[in-house]
Design a protein around this motif. Structure first.
Motif, PDB file in Angstrom:
ATOM      1  N   GLN A 221      20.035 -48.560 -25.806  1.00  0.00           N
ATOM      2  CA  GLN A 221      20.138 -47.104 -25.872  1.00  0.00           C
ATOM      3  C   GLN A 221      18.758 -46.470 -25.682  1.00  0.00           C
ATOM      4  O   GLN A 221      17.721 -47.103 -25.941  1.00  0.00           O
ATOM      5  CB  GLN A 221      20.673 -46.636 -27.236  1.00  0.00           C
ATOM      6  CG  GLN A 221      22.125 -46.949 -27.522  1.00  0.00           C
ATOM      7  CD  GLN A 221      22.529 -46.422 -28.897  1.00  0.00           C
ATOM      8  OE1 GLN A 221      21.713 -46.318 -29.816  1.00  0.00           O
ATOM      9  NE2 GLN A 221      23.792 -46.090 -29.049  1.00  0.00           N
ATOM     10  N   LEU A 222      18.780 -45.209 -25.269  1.00  0.00           N
ATOM     11  CA  LEU A 222      17.599 -44.354 -25.320  1.00  0.00           C
ATOM     12  C   LEU A 222      17.943 -43.160 -26.200  1.00  0.00           C
ATOM     13  O   LEU A 222      18.917 -42.447 -25.942  1.00  0.00           O
ATOM     14  CB  LEU A 222      17.191 -43.880 -23.927  1.00  0.00           C
ATOM     15  CG  LEU A 222      15.947 -42.988 -23.897  1.00  0.00           C
ATOM     16  CD1 LEU A 222      14.703 -43.760 -24.364  1.00  0.00           C
ATOM     17  CD2 LEU A 222      15.713 -42.403 -22.506  1.00  0.00           C
ATOM     18  N   CYS A 223      17.166 -42.980 -27.255  1.00  0.00           N
ATOM     19  CA  CYS A 223      17.386 -41.886 -28.207  1.00  0.00           C
ATOM     20  C   CYS A 223      16.341 -40.804 -27.955  1.00  0.00           C
ATOM     21  O   CYS A 223      15.132 -41.070 -28.022  1.00  0.00           O
ATOM     22  CB  CYS A 223      17.287 -42.393 -29.640  1.00  0.00           C
ATOM     23  SG  CYS A 223      18.511 -43.678 -30.033  1.00  0.00           S
ATOM     24  N   VAL A 224      16.810 -39.595 -27.667  1.00  0.00           N
ATOM     25  CA  VAL A 224      15.922 -38.515 -27.232  1.00  0.00           C
ATOM     26  C   VAL A 224      16.067 -37.316 -28.158  1.00  0.00           C
ATOM     27  O   VAL A 224      17.134 -37.095 -28.750  1.00  0.00           O
ATOM     28  CB  VAL A 224      16.231 -38.122 -25.770  1.00  0.00           C
ATOM     29  CG1 VAL A 224      15.962 -39.293 -24.838  1.00  0.00           C
ATOM     30  CG2 VAL A 224      17.680 -37.643 -25.620  1.00  0.00           C
ATOM     31  N   PRO A 225      15.010 -36.519 -28.303  1.00  0.00           N
ATOM     32  CA  PRO A 225      15.021 -35.436 -29.297  1.00  0.00           C
ATOM     33  C   PRO A 225      15.873 -34.246 -28.863  1.00  0.00           C
ATOM     34  O   PRO A 225      15.823 -33.821 -27.710  1.00  0.00           O
ATOM     35  CB  PRO A 225      13.544 -35.048 -29.410  1.00  0.00           C
ATOM     36  CG  PRO A 225      12.963 -35.415 -28.077  1.00  0.00           C
ATOM     37  CD  PRO A 225      13.702 -36.639 -27.625  1.00  0.00           C
ATOM     38  N   VAL A 241       7.989 -33.002 -32.775  1.00  0.00           N
ATOM     39  CA  VAL A 241       9.247 -33.744 -32.699  1.00  0.00           C
ATOM     40  C   VAL A 241       9.813 -33.796 -31.286  1.00  0.00           C
ATOM     41  O   VAL A 241      10.612 -34.689 -30.974  1.00  0.00           O
ATOM     42  CB  VAL A 241      10.286 -33.160 -33.677  1.00  0.00           C
ATOM     43  CG1 VAL A 241       9.759 -33.204 -35.104  1.00  0.00           C
ATOM     44  CG2 VAL A 241      10.688 -31.731 -33.304  1.00  0.00           C
ATOM     45  N   ARG A 242       9.390 -32.899 -30.411  1.00  0.00           N
ATOM     46  CA  ARG A 242       9.940 -32.901 -29.048  1.00  0.00           C
ATOM     47  C   ARG A 242       9.505 -34.118 -28.244  1.00  0.00           C
ATOM     48  O   ARG A 242      10.048 -34.399 -27.164  1.00  0.00           O
ATOM     49  CB  ARG A 242       9.532 -31.624 -28.314  1.00  0.00           C
ATOM     50  CG  ARG A 242       8.061 -31.546 -27.946  1.00  0.00           C
ATOM     51  CD  ARG A 242       7.703 -30.241 -27.287  1.00  0.00           C
ATOM     52  NE  ARG A 242       8.610 -29.877 -26.208  1.00  0.00           N
ATOM     53  CZ  ARG A 242       8.352 -28.924 -25.301  1.00  0.00           C
ATOM     54  NH1 ARG A 242       7.228 -28.251 -25.351  1.00  0.00           N
ATOM     55  NH2 ARG A 242       9.213 -28.657 -24.351  1.00  0.00           N
ATOM     56  N   TRP A 243       8.505 -34.862 -28.753  1.00  0.00           N
ATOM     57  CA  TRP A 243       7.974 -36.019 -28.028  1.00  0.00           C
ATOM     58  C   TRP A 243       8.527 -37.351 -28.535  1.00  0.00           C
ATOM     59  O   TRP A 243       8.111 -38.413 -28.069  1.00  0.00           O
ATOM     60  CB  TRP A 243       6.451 -36.033 -28.120  1.00  0.00           C
ATOM     61  CG  TRP A 243       5.816 -34.881 -27.430  1.00  0.00           C
ATOM     62  CD1 TRP A 243       5.325 -33.740 -27.999  1.00  0.00           C
ATOM     63  CD2 TRP A 243       5.624 -34.729 -26.013  1.00  0.00           C
ATOM     64  NE1 TRP A 243       4.837 -32.897 -27.034  1.00  0.00           N
ATOM     65  CE2 TRP A 243       5.002 -33.475 -25.805  1.00  0.00           C
ATOM     66  CE3 TRP A 243       5.911 -35.526 -24.909  1.00  0.00           C
ATOM     67  CZ2 TRP A 243       4.667 -33.016 -24.544  1.00  0.00           C
ATOM     68  CZ3 TRP A 243       5.586 -35.071 -23.651  1.00  0.00           C
ATOM     69  CH2 TRP A 243       4.965 -33.834 -23.470  1.00  0.00           C
TER      70      TRP A 243
END
Length: 300
Positions: A221-225, A241-243
């Motif tokens: 998975q890729l977990c993104v904000p 947190v956006r990064w």
């Protein structure tokens, strides 16, 4: 003659008073502009993300009350993806902060990372089929080759919680309560094949889950904000947190880990009204590692 001397003395007195005033003003500015004693200086986005490793444990089954959430992407590489409304399904994992190979994050990043606990719930949503190039950020892995992946269908929403009512310091809480990650299935499922030692960082689990080794296997998975509607993230927190982008890999631990029973409580403002949850950790299944997308690295 007396008037001349008096004039000189008067000018000298005025000059001295002005000098004293300037010095006092400068000291006041320096004093008022300095952070209060003991206050936490926020980490840079680079330091926070580069050392953010989360070990994800399977949890006992739990279905939260029916909760619909509207989320939007906030990472610069994904802001053009559509806003989507998702519903929280069963809880599947609790992801907790760890250090790899005894490599502790530097302060002040450590002060924040040790309190980042994310409960992950099953969701469904629109398949985005977005191509990305991922680069590892953690110093132990940053020399590994970049990988090209396709980010496909959303599978989980991971939201911030506290364990056993242990609340982080106020300045830390003001950051971690706004970390929400939307986790997408990715292809291909590249094999990392790295052996690491994992050490718990959160105070609740230190001493309960021993330091252990893990074989890092396929990427899943890729977990993104994302930002939930109704969550007013302060600008200075948003800039951090956006990064946060984490790639989740399957792991295999050679020995069984202790079973740990926890009480979880939501801390994001939008979910704070949900009831407390009981969670029994029943073994580590994945490791989430920090990455950058398309060469767009966190500043700092």
């Amino acid at each position: 003659m007396d008037r001349a001397v008096t004039g000189i003395r008067g000018r000298r007195g005025t000059t001295l008073r002005r000098l004293v005033a300037v010095v006092v003003a400068a000291l006041a500015v320096a004093f008022l502009g300095a952070p209060p004693a003991g206050a936490l200086a926020p980490p840079t986005p680079k330091d926070l993300t580069a050392f953010l490793d989360l070990e994800c444990f399977r949890t006992s089954p739990y279905q939260p009350p029916a909760t619909a959430l509207t989320v939007r992407h906030i990472n610069p590489a994904l802001v053009n993806l559509p806003i989507e409304t998702v519903t929280l399904g069963p809880r599947e994992q609790l992801c907790v902060p760890v250090a790899k190979n005894n490599q502790l994050p530097p302060s002040p990043a450590l002060d924040v990372i040790r309190y980042i606990d994310l409960a992950c719930y099953r969701i469904s949503g629109t398949t985005v089929n977005t191509g990305l190039v991922l680069s590892h950020l953690n110093p132990l892995f940053q020399n590994l080759p970049r990988t090209q992946i396709s980010m496909n269908t959303p599978q989980q929403l991971c939201v911030p919680v506290i364990k056993n009512n242990v609340v982080p310091p106020a300045e830390v809480l003001s950051i971690v309560r706004h970390i929400d990650l939307k986790c997408y299935a990715i292809t291909p499922n590249a094999l990392l094949n790295q052996q690491v030692g994992l050490r718990q960082l959160n105070p609740v689990l230190v001493g309960k889950i021993p330091t252990h080794s893990a074989q890092v296997r396929q990427a899943r998975q890729l977990c993104v904000p994302v930002q939930k509607a109704g969550d007013a993230i302060p600008p200075e927190v948003f800039a951090l947190v956006r990064w946060i982008d984490l790639e989740k890999f399957d792991i295999v631990t050679p020995t069984a880990l202790p079973t740990v029973t926890l009480t979880l409580r939501h801390i994001n403002p939008v979910l704070a009204g949900l009831p407390a949850e009981q969670a029994v950790l029943s073994g580590a299944s994945q490791l989430a590692l920090p990455v950058a997308k398309n060469g767009n690295f966190p500043p700092g």
